[in-house]
Design a protein around this motif. Structure first.
Motif, mmCIF file in Angstrom:
data_model
loop_
_atom_site.group_PDB
_atom_site.id
_atom_site.type_symbol
_atom_site.label_atom_id
_atom_site.label_comp_id
_atom_site.label_asym_id
_atom_site.label_seq_id
_atom_site.Cartn_x
_atom_site.Cartn_y
_atom_site.Cartn_z
ATOM 1 N N MET A 209 13.952 37.316 16.051
ATOM 2 C CA MET A 209 13.817 38.278 17.139
ATOM 3 C C MET A 209 13.121 39.550 16.666
ATOM 4 N N CYS A 210 13.386 39.926 15.418
ATOM 5 C CA CYS A 210 12.675 41.072 14.837
ATOM 6 C C CYS A 210 11.167 40.844 14.897
ATOM 7 N N ASP A 211 10.739 39.623 14.556
ATOM 8 C CA ASP A 211 9.311 39.303 14.596
ATOM 9 C C ASP A 211 8.772 39.380 16.024
ATOM 10 N N GLY A 212 9.557 38.869 16.967
ATOM 11 C CA GLY A 212 9.128 38.902 18.356
ATOM 12 C C GLY A 212 9.037 40.304 18.918
ATOM 13 N N LEU A 213 9.899 41.186 18.410
ATOM 14 C CA LEU A 213 9.945 42.566 18.897
ATOM 15 C C LEU A 213 9.070 43.511 18.091
ATOM 16 N N ASP A 262 7.879 28.731 8.975
ATOM 17 C CA ASP A 262 8.073 27.385 9.512
ATOM 18 C C ASP A 262 9.485 27.129 10.024
ATOM 19 N N SER A 263 10.404 28.053 9.792
ATOM 20 C CA SER A 263 11.794 27.847 10.203
ATOM 21 C C SER A 263 11.902 27.744 11.718
ATOM 22 N N ARG A 264 12.502 26.658 12.191
ATOM 23 C CA ARG A 264 12.630 26.455 13.641
ATOM 24 C C ARG A 264 13.557 27.497 14.275
ATOM 25 N N GLY A 269 13.945 32.404 17.552
ATOM 26 C CA GLY A 269 14.294 33.815 17.709
ATOM 27 C C GLY A 269 13.089 34.666 18.062
ATOM 28 N N GLU A 270 11.950 34.340 17.471
ATOM 29 C CA GLU A 270 10.722 35.086 17.780
ATOM 30 C C GLU A 270 10.356 34.929 19.255
ATOM 31 N N TYR A 271 10.458 33.696 19.765
ATOM 32 C CA TYR A 271 10.186 33.464 21.195
ATOM 33 C C TYR A 271 11.160 34.256 22.061
ATOM 34 N N LEU A 272 12.426 34.277 21.649
ATOM 35 C CA LEU A 272 13.447 35.006 22.394
ATOM 36 C C LEU A 272 13.115 36.500 22.415
ATOM 37 N N GLY A 273 12.663 37.008 21.262
ATOM 38 C CA GLY A 273 12.293 38.416 21.175
ATOM 39 C C GLY A 273 11.093 38.772 22.037
ATOM 40 N N LYS A 274 10.289 37.770 22.339
ATOM 41 C CA LYS A 274 9.124 37.971 23.207
ATOM 42 C C LYS A 274 9.475 37.739 24.680
ATOM 43 N N ASN A 275 10.781 37.676 24.947
ATOM 44 C CA ASN A 275 11.306 37.504 26.311
ATOM 45 C C ASN A 275 10.958 36.160 26.939
ATOM 46 N N ILE A 282 13.419 26.769 23.450
ATOM 47 C CA ILE A 282 13.872 25.544 22.784
ATOM 48 C C ILE A 282 12.809 24.454 22.888
ATOM 49 N N LYS A 283 12.230 24.316 24.068
ATOM 50 C CA LYS A 283 11.188 23.307 24.279
ATOM 51 C C LYS A 283 9.953 23.585 23.434
ATOM 52 N N LYS A 284 9.614 24.851 23.264
ATOM 53 C CA LYS A 284 8.439 25.215 22.476
ATOM 54 C C LYS A 284 8.632 24.900 20.996
ATOM 55 N N VAL A 285 9.877 25.000 20.528
ATOM 56 C CA VAL A 285 10.163 24.702 19.114
ATOM 57 C C VAL A 285 10.006 23.208 18.821
ATOM 58 N N LYS A 286 10.380 22.362 19.794
ATOM 59 C CA LYS A 286 10.196 20.905 19.706
ATOM 60 C C LYS A 286 11.103 20.222 18.686
ATOM 61 N N GLN A 287 12.063 20.940 18.126
ATOM 62 C CA GLN A 287 13.053 20.350 17.231
ATOM 63 C C GLN A 287 14.409 20.981 17.545
ATOM 64 N N VAL A 288 15.451 20.402 16.981
ATOM 65 C CA VAL A 288 16.800 20.931 17.208
ATOM 66 C C VAL A 288 16.913 22.331 16.610
ATOM 67 N N VAL A 289 17.378 23.285 17.406
ATOM 68 C CA VAL A 289 17.627 24.651 16.927
ATOM 69 C C VAL A 289 19.118 24.750 16.606
ATOM 70 N N GLU A 290 19.460 24.475 15.347
ATOM 71 C CA GLU A 290 20.865 24.362 14.958
ATOM 72 C C GLU A 290 21.639 25.650 15.166
#
Length: 336
Positions: A209-213, A262-264, A269-275, A282-290
């Motif tokens: 999220m820090c990266d997204g913000l 590369d961490s999913r 979190g970056e996508y979340l930070g970008k609102n 989750i769909k954009k990551v395309k893998q399980v977000v544990e």
């Protein structure tokens, strides 16, 4: 006279990026590896069989001819001296229950999935031990630490912890895994290793999220410090050793995961930070977000053991509240 190492038959259950790279390490060390993936996702196995490459989860890496793609789990387990479990923690109970009767006597069982059962809040090592016959309960080990799969595959030097209740089990896992680019260091704190491996993904979401913000290393360093304190508090409350949080399975794994492009979980979190809405992210990551399920488990455990985890609580609110995640995050920073 030098002791001759006897090569083993080893099963790896789970052909994601980490399962595949574990199989590659074992195969490059000369062992015969049976690699299986669940029936709903057999593309990796087909690709390995046809191209000797897992194009889906570990693209660009030529896999060893010692790896055999197995489409049936019973085939993978056949006469296996050691079994590595690399399936998502939320399906671990079903997998172990299903395969228990097919596990060879005296086999070593190794958890590399890093997680908890969301219903029982049991760590994977406990789940494995619970569902195998008594003679195998002490043969369970766990591996955790800073380990980006692609980097291991490229032979970039990697060090992780291995923990078990038995020294002999730790030694056997080290014997099959250690080489000139990967080293396992023994640790006698299974709880600490499991907590670190399970919950680094929670805090990694916040670093993403820090990266997204648009926040930099100053902010990330402050938040990582908070994360380690909360992990140490939980380890101690659960009966583990506080110092484990400051080792490879704690701060090492957290830094390695949260600062990896590369961490999913970081990417999510970056996508979340970008609102970007949670489900879309989750769909954009395309893998399980544990980290999503792990956050729920961490909040439940903090309540159970009566410890304060304000950072984890904020991440939970970002994931589950209807409020804007960016605003929740910024408000948290202002109130530190």
């Amino acid at each position: 006279m030098q002791k001759i190492k006897i090569k083993k038959i080893i099963a790896v259950l789970g052909a994601g990026n980490m399962g595949t790279v574990i199989a590659q390490v074992l195969a490059e060390n000369g062992h015969k590896v049976n690699l299986w993936n669940w029936e709903g996702d057999i593309d990796p196995l087909k690709q390995i069989e046809k191209f000797q490459e897992n194009k889906k989860y570990l693209p660009g890496i030529k896999l060893s001819s010692n790896i055999k793609a197995c489409f049936k789990i019973t085939e993978a387990l056949n006469n296996a001296d050691m079994i590595f479990f690399a399936v998502p923690s939320n399906v671990m109970k079903n997998i172990v229950s299903f395969v228990a009767k097919n596990i060879k006597d005296k086999a070593i069982l190794v958890d590399v999935s890093k997680g908890l059962d969301p219903k029982t809040l049991s760590f994977v090592t406990s789940l494995i031990a619970k569902h195998v016959r008594p003679s195998l309960k002490g043969n369970v080990a766990t591996i955790s630490g800073p380990a980006v799969a692609k980097q291991i595959a490229l032979h970039q030097y990697t060090v992780m912890n291995v923990a078990s209740k038995k020294h002999s089990v730790v030694n056997k896992v080290m014997e099959v895994m250690n080489n000139n680019y990967l080293k396992l260091i023994p640790c006698n704190d299974i709880i600490g290793v499991e907590v670190g491996g399970s919950f680094k993904n929670v805090y990694t979401i916040a670093i993403g999220m820090c990266d997204g913000l648009g926040y930099g290393l100053n902010t990330k360093a402050a938040l990582l410090t908070l994360a380690i304190k909360e992990m140490a508090d939980l380890i101690q409350a659960m009966g583990g050793k506080r110092k484990t949080a400051y080792g490879l399975a704690g701060i090492g794994d957290l830094i390695g995961t949260s600062l990896c492009d590369d961490s999913r979980n970081r990417t999510f979190g970056e996508y979340l930070g970008k609102n970007i809405p949670k489900e879309q992210a989750i769909k954009k990551v395309k893998q399980v977000v544990e980290g999503i399920e792990a956050t729920k488990c961490l909040i439940k455990l903090s309540k159970k053991y009566n410890i304060q985890t304000p950072f984890a609580k904020m991440i939970y609110q970002c994931l589950e509240s209807k409020k804007n995640p960016s605003k929740i995050f910024k408000d948290f920073l202002q109130n530190l």
